[in-house]
Design a protein around this motif. Sequence first.
Motif, PDB file in Angstrom:
ATOM      1  N   UNK A 334       1.136   8.720  -8.234  1.00  0.00           N
ATOM      2  CA  UNK A 334       0.012   7.672  -8.175  1.00  0.00           C
ATOM      3  C   UNK A 334       0.456   7.407  -6.613  1.00  0.00           C
ATOM      4  N   UNK A 335       1.483   6.796  -6.451  1.00  0.00           N
ATOM      5  CA  UNK A 335       1.862   6.307  -5.023  1.00  0.00           C
ATOM      6  C   UNK A 335       1.620   7.171  -3.944  1.00  0.00           C
ATOM      7  N   UNK A 336       2.375   8.317  -4.298  1.00  0.00           N
ATOM      8  CA  UNK A 336       2.464   9.205  -3.122  1.00  0.00           C
ATOM      9  C   UNK A 336       1.124   9.634  -3.009  1.00  0.00           C
ATOM     10  N   UNK A 337       0.517   9.885  -3.890  1.00  0.00           N
ATOM     11  CA  UNK A 337      -1.005  10.487  -3.709  1.00  0.00           C
ATOM     12  C   UNK A 337      -1.578   9.802  -2.895  1.00  0.00           C
ATOM     13  N   UNK A 338      -1.561   8.356  -2.940  1.00  0.00           N
ATOM     14  CA  UNK A 338      -2.336   7.252  -2.407  1.00  0.00           C
ATOM     15  C   UNK A 338      -1.832   7.048  -0.922  1.00  0.00           C
ATOM     16  N   UNK A 339      -0.445   6.979  -0.644  1.00  0.00           N
ATOM     17  CA  UNK A 339       0.163   6.523   0.600  1.00  0.00           C
ATOM     18  C   UNK A 339       1.122   7.785   1.334  1.00  0.00           C
ATOM     19  N   UNK A 340       1.412   8.742   0.470  1.00  0.00           N
ATOM     20  CA  UNK A 340       2.295   9.726   1.240  1.00  0.00           C
ATOM     21  C   UNK A 340       3.864   9.412   0.769  1.00  0.00           C
ATOM     22  N   UNK A 341       4.478   9.897   1.750  1.00  0.00           N
ATOM     23  CA  UNK A 341       6.047   9.454   1.515  1.00  0.00           C
ATOM     24  C   UNK A 341       6.412   8.525   2.613  1.00  0.00           C
ATOM     25  N   UNK A 342       5.966   7.312   2.471  1.00  0.00           N
ATOM     26  CA  UNK A 342       6.323   6.573   3.554  1.00  0.00           C
ATOM     27  C   UNK A 342       7.291   5.263   2.912  1.00  0.00           C
ATOM     28  N   UNK A 343       7.709   4.241   3.868  1.00  0.00           N
ATOM     29  CA  UNK A 343       8.647   3.279   3.536  1.00  0.00           C
ATOM     30  C   UNK A 343       7.765   2.336   2.446  1.00  0.00           C
ATOM     31  N   UNK A 344       6.467   1.974   2.736  1.00  0.00           N
ATOM     32  CA  UNK A 344       5.734   1.237   2.031  1.00  0.00           C
ATOM     33  C   UNK A 344       5.473   1.828   0.709  1.00  0.00           C
ATOM     34  N   UNK A 345       5.522   3.082   0.641  1.00  0.00           N
ATOM     35  CA  UNK A 345       5.214   3.884  -0.649  1.00  0.00           C
ATOM     36  C   UNK A 345       6.372   3.618  -1.475  1.00  0.00           C
ATOM     37  N   UNK A 346       7.749   3.660  -0.780  1.00  0.00           N
ATOM     38  CA  UNK A 346       8.884   3.525  -1.517  1.00  0.00           C
ATOM     39  C   UNK A 346       9.129   2.098  -2.178  1.00  0.00           C
ATOM     40  N   UNK A 347       8.356   1.193  -1.451  1.00  0.00           N
ATOM     41  CA  UNK A 347       8.752  -0.232  -1.655  1.00  0.00           C
ATOM     42  C   UNK A 347       7.678  -0.539  -2.767  1.00  0.00           C
TER      43      UNK A 347
END
Length: 522
Positions: A334-347
């Motif tokens: 869900x998060x990667x679909x929304x934000x891609x592979x970013x630091x904020x996605x990891x957070x």
Amino acid sequence: MHLRKVRIEDTSISYIVGVGLFLVGCCVALKYYRSEARKLSHIPSVGNQSTFFGSLNLKFEGRSTLIEGSKLHKGLFKVPERHSWVVLTGNRSLMEDIRRAPENVLSARRFFEYLLQAPYTFGSQTLRNDYHHHLIRGIFTKSIPLLITDIHVELKEAFDELIPLSEEWSPLHLSNGPAMQLVGRAINRSFVGEPLCRNLEYIASNVACATDVMKTAVLLRRLPLFLKPLVGFFVSNLPELLEKNKEFTVPIIQERRQAMQEKGSEYEGKPSDFLSWLMEIAEGNDAKDEELAVRILLLNLAASHTTSRTFVHVVYHLAANPRFQELLRTEVDEIVERDGWTKSALDDMVIVDSFIKECLRLHPGGHTAIPRIALQDFTFSNGQTIPKGTTVCASIHATHLDEEIYPDPYKFDPLRFVNMAAKEDQHDDVGGKYHGRNRYDITSTNLDALVFGYGKHACPGRFFAAAVIKLMVAHVVTHYDVKFEKEGVRPSDISCGLKLTPNPSVPVFFRKRRQGAKEVSS
Ligand code: HEM
């Protein structure tokens, strides 16, 4: 005449034997007088009293021995570790005493020198001058959001090469090499950049140096001072390994120097990685090519085993419990679909965070934390004193397995820290004491979470480590199904002295993800 001579000889023999026995007695007494056993006799010991059998006891029952120690003794206790004694505490106030003590009283640096037997391996000077720690805490950590994309690309390639996506289950002894290679590539993408980060000989050379240092240090720690240089010379291959290692890094350093000379210090295309930043701040002897290369190696030494060990523990929990894979991949998809592979996605991946932190709680790198060597006699706040030269540390299980802090402490609960943070938020709503959700993140260090240390020496690389491990775990759950041959059975950790490692003998089976597979953006 003849008889008289015999009598004299008899007398002199008994005289010599007498003097000999007296001297042996003096040596034994002196040895005992100077021994740790005498100096620490006022501190109660746990487990077998002999250093030999006690060490075996620690090897096979380390966790229970130290838990027993903390329960029986509210202050300090000691355990034998191979050839000497280690003083421990499970008492929170005494742990705070260790944290607060200045470096010239309880020294972290001296402990690492002792651990690595620095004078006979790397050299104490390199270790004592730790200017690169400020770099890790500063620009390196601040740059993590910018480094993430490259690390992710590197990891994707590394996973594809090492664990090709296959429809069939394939066994892999993850902890024997693949984990170190994956981590080696990921971290070196940010340490030295490409193409060196994917040079497998370079990665292997870092591992070989680390292994040689640890192997040599284990042996030297048992020897008297006068034998160490000699035995070190014959046992260690470090000088040759170091030379080989420098052959990888030094040419890159020279290339960058030349580019700076020709195109200016901020030339276009200048890599943004640890080596570049290190070259900018190093001064004097530290700025020499070879010294810079050794420092990059030291960084690898601190970062690679710790990170790969943690990754293996996480995969072992996933392989033993397929439902955990679903739990994590639902969040990651869900998060990667929304934000891609970013630091904020990891957070935002709070379940992945909690999962990894729970692994670290139950499977730390060892039974102890915040290790220090006393550079002078030290008196704790409860009045107990340790003499100069003593190794002292916290028993990590005393807080990590305390049921007052972690209900049902031996159970692996993937959502433990998510739930603890949620409770904290409720407290905040009703005006309770609020520590902030961050207290339950992987990177938070406090008495209840000691895996990265605590206080001024707490691991400066933990923010980077957390980002790398999260990327790796997120990659695994979105691309693979994993299992053990015997479903639900997770191999127990291997305890060696005060260290703990994942069991390397059991393969993990990987196959291309089937359940709920969807095209995750790469
Ligand atoms: C899961 C991964 C890691 C774990 C569990 C870990 C754990 C630790 C621990 C327990 C300490 C000693 C703290 C103390 O004495 O109180 C430490 C120190 C250190 N770590 Fe890490 N570490 C990890 C990853 C890394 C990474 C990725 C880097 C580099 C980017 C790094 C760099 C260092 C350095 C330079 C020190 C020495 C700090 C000092 O003495 O002041 N570590 N680490």
